[in-house]
Design an enzyme around this catalytic site. Sequence first.
Site, PDB file in Angstrom:
ATOM      1  N   GLU A 145      35.376  41.626  39.720  1.00  0.00           N
ATOM      2  CA  GLU A 145      36.416  40.428  40.237  1.00  0.00           C
ATOM      3  C   GLU A 145      35.952  39.333  39.280  1.00  0.00           C
ATOM      4  O   GLU A 145      37.051  38.594  38.860  1.00  0.00           O
ATOM      5  CB  GLU A 145      36.252  40.004  41.726  1.00  0.00           C
ATOM      6  CG  GLU A 145      36.984  39.056  42.148  1.00  0.00           C
ATOM      7  CD  GLU A 145      36.848  37.685  42.068  1.00  0.00           C
ATOM      8  OE1 GLU A 145      37.528  36.909  42.459  1.00  0.00           O
ATOM      9  OE2 GLU A 145      35.584  37.528  41.826  1.00  0.00           O
ATOM     10  N   GLU A 146      34.809  38.856  39.122  1.00  0.00           N
ATOM     11  CA  GLU A 146      34.385  37.832  38.205  1.00  0.00           C
ATOM     12  C   GLU A 146      35.119  37.563  36.941  1.00  0.00           C
ATOM     13  O   GLU A 146      34.804  36.554  36.436  1.00  0.00           O
ATOM     14  CB  GLU A 146      32.820  37.653  38.249  1.00  0.00           C
ATOM     15  CG  GLU A 146      32.271  37.283  39.766  1.00  0.00           C
ATOM     16  CD  GLU A 146      32.727  36.149  40.500  1.00  0.00           C
ATOM     17  OE1 GLU A 146      33.472  35.368  39.882  1.00  0.00           O
ATOM     18  OE2 GLU A 146      32.255  36.009  41.577  1.00  0.00           O
TER      19      GLU A 146
ATOM     20  N   HIS B  21      34.927  41.781  46.968  1.00  0.00           N
ATOM     21  CA  HIS B  21      34.425  42.344  45.837  1.00  0.00           C
ATOM     22  C   HIS B  21      32.710  42.193  45.853  1.00  0.00           C
ATOM     23  O   HIS B  21      32.049  41.421  46.440  1.00  0.00           O
ATOM     24  CB  HIS B  21      35.024  41.355  44.508  1.00  0.00           C
ATOM     25  CG  HIS B  21      34.465  39.971  44.359  1.00  0.00           C
ATOM     26  ND1 HIS B  21      33.358  39.765  43.859  1.00  0.00           N
ATOM     27  CD2 HIS B  21      34.900  38.792  44.728  1.00  0.00           C
ATOM     28  CE1 HIS B  21      32.968  38.512  43.782  1.00  0.00           C
ATOM     29  NE2 HIS B  21      34.093  37.945  44.409  1.00  0.00           N
TER      30      HIS B  21
END
Length: 354
Positions: free
Chosen positions: A211-212, A65
């Site tokens: 992604e986070e 990512h």
Amino acid sequence: MDREIDEFLLELLRSRSPTGSEREAADVVEKYVGAASVGGVRRDVLGNRYAVYGSGDKTLMLAGHMDEIGFIVSYIDDDGFLFFEQLGGHDNVMLPGRRVAVITKNGYVYGVTGKRAVHLMDAKERKEVPETHQVWIDVGAQSRAEAEKLVRIGDPVVYDTAVRRLSPTRYAARAFDDRAGCYCVFEALRRLSRDSAKTDYRVVSVATTQEEIGTRGALTAAYGIDPQVGLAVDVDHATDFPTCDRRRFGHIRLGKGPVISRGPNINPKVFERLAECAEREGIPYQIGAESRPTGTDARVIQMTRGGVATGLLGIPLRYMHTPSEVADLDDIEGCVRLIAAFAKSLKNSDDFSF
Ligand SMILES: [Zn+2]
């Protein structure tokens, strides 16, 4: 070993790409990977970037990512101070006293995070961790109107910290999570291309977004690619520093090689193959146990469509999600080599069902 940091990795680390605004890291991927990718680097409506090597009926998806944690401006007060919400999971202890860069349509606006000075706190306040709304960004504006000329609600923000070499192989940077993994999946593809390596599988490397906040880019990317085998490459917690209880967190050391994960999120045959490849290539590695779906792209890749044989490689990292993460270049290089070896090891006859 004394290593020079690869320019590609350095530029990725310097790029500012908070979740949802990953354009800078994406531009670096396009710059360095375009020539190695069949048909150039492709993009999609979530901002993911794709590079392709080889051809074949089966596909290996490599995911790293490219987003990082950050903030988003949510309110500007009458005096021109900016308030914000968090993009991804921060440790609020880190919030005050930082240099930050607000990413605006006209470029960066630099600021600092402010909080009342220690002299102006009572004894109880000195022990408290600030809540997010108790910290603000000061960009030097003297009124709301002045601030609004510079910044719009919704502009993203990251910490403004430089990449620093700490030792011959160890660096401090703001976003090793997960530019290190992003670098690995594309650098492995570049080396396959450079060596004209023979691969049965088509290899698709993806710089995933968001992604986070829940592996959102990988979710749609994996559906679109429809791979048989997937590898997520992310950072993993090193536990080799004071106060880390190994009975709780295991023992992962910086500089001892990439972490190959095991557990329900991981296809056991993919794990064994990765370990075999590391042994054969003489790449040091560590094993990490994951008892649940991991907080990585591996979580959604595995559950795509009818299921994907999924592995997870971790680059040991100290101080994850702080402005000063520390990683070792030897681990990153080992990870690149391991990914390339794994890609070459895949045969059309392989069966990852179990
Ligand atoms: Zn992270």
